[in-house]
Scaffold this active site. Structure first.
Site, mmCIF file in Angstrom:
data_model
loop_
_atom_site.group_PDB
_atom_site.id
_atom_site.type_symbol
_atom_site.label_atom_id
_atom_site.label_comp_id
_atom_site.label_asym_id
_atom_site.label_seq_id
_atom_site.Cartn_x
_atom_site.Cartn_y
_atom_site.Cartn_z
ATOM 1 N N CYS A 19 -2.992 0.544 9.999
ATOM 2 C CA CYS A 19 -3.969 -0.442 9.530
ATOM 3 C C CYS A 19 -5.049 -0.766 10.550
ATOM 4 O O CYS A 19 -6.176 -1.115 10.186
ATOM 5 C CB CYS A 19 -3.282 -1.759 9.177
ATOM 6 S SG CYS A 19 -1.994 -1.667 7.943
ATOM 7 N N HIS B 103 0.831 -1.205 0.000
ATOM 8 C CA HIS B 103 0.000 0.000 0.000
ATOM 9 C C HIS B 103 0.866 1.255 0.000
ATOM 10 O O HIS B 103 2.032 1.216 0.407
ATOM 11 C CB HIS B 103 -0.876 0.043 1.257
ATOM 12 C CG HIS B 103 -1.990 -0.939 1.298
ATOM 13 N ND1 HIS B 103 -2.285 -1.687 2.418
ATOM 14 C CD2 HIS B 103 -2.916 -1.287 0.362
ATOM 15 C CE1 HIS B 103 -3.332 -2.452 2.178
ATOM 16 N NE2 HIS B 103 -3.730 -2.241 0.935
#
Length: 257
Positions: free
Chosen positions: A248, A161
């Site tokens: 996250c 990511h």
């Protein structure tokens, strides 16, 4: 204004989740749960009201709530994760978030993981990754344009990511791994490069003037300190084995008391 953080307890199936750029290794589930509890306590110590959603036994990656929804000041967006195995994770998170924000969503054929979305003021960078595609990015642009945001794609290399490669650590300052994303993307920002021996150190969670940071990256911590930025260091090693990081495990946003 106060802060709210949405979290979800660790799934008993954590070890069975998706992996892209880290090897699949054994995970100590009890230790992962303890580390997650410490993470939630750290959020509370920084002034967050922490919402703890129950674990989802059938959804291994569901502790990583950041990927399934985005929270902006004006609205929230239910994403459509790029991994098919993760598309059922969002319902509980969206239900909690809808209490605080009007909701929009990304629809097929768009895909978008929250870990690919980095907001720097009114500028929104979206990683061009295996999990987030151009259709998802264009839908996000259309949703945010009425509120004055710009949205632009960012090429990535060798990471899952965008927030694996870069995060904002102070106003106008970004922590970056230059091997995974071009520094030109951050023109106008103060760029702090990670220690070259700590490639996974670019992910930090900023909450106002505070910062949460993994404790196993002392070289990068030193580089942050040299810029006057000090973070609360946490051991999240078992969650990192599941390709997670400090951003996250929560969706953090401002709320009115």
């Amino acid at each position: 204004m106060t802060w709210t953080a949405i979290t979800r307890e660790v799934s008993p199936a954590l070890a069975d989740g998706e992996r892209s750029f880290v090897p699949r290794v054994p995970i100590d589930l009890g230790r992962a749960r303890d580390q997650h509890a410490t993470y939630c306590a750290a959020l509370e110590s920084l002034g967050c009201e922490v919402i703890r959603l129950p674990a989802e036994p059938g959804l291994p990656d569901s502790v990583f709530v950041e990927d399934v929804a985005l929270a902006f000041d004006e609205l929230a967006v239910a994403t459509r994760p790029g991994a098919v195995s993760r598309r059922d994770e969002g319902a509980g998170v969206v239900g909690a978030l809808a209490r605080y924000r009007p909701m929009a969503r990304i629809d097929a054929p768009g895909t978008l993981d929250g870990g690919d979305v980095l907001r720097i003021g009114k500028r929104v960078l979206v990683g061009d990754s295996a999990r987030s595609n151009a259709a998802g990015r264009e839908q996000l642009r259309a949703l945010l344009a009425p509120f004055g945001y710009t949205v632009e794609g960012v090429a990535l290399r060798d990471c899952l990511h965008l927030k694996s490669a870069a995060t904002e650590v102070a106003d106008g300052a970004v922590l970056v791994n230059p091997d995974w994303v071009d520094l030109a993307c951050f023109a106008g920002c103060t760029v702090i490069e990670v220690d070259p021996h700590e490639p996974h150190a670019a992910n930090a969670l900023r909450i106002g003037d505070a910062l949460l940071f993994p404790d196993q990256f002392p070289g990068t911590q030193g580089r942050l300190a040299a810029h006057g930025i000090r973070g609360l260091a946490l051991d999240l090693y078992e969650l990192q084995k599941a390709e997670g990081a400090v951003t996250c495990c929560s969706i953090v946003f401002r709320t009115r008391p």
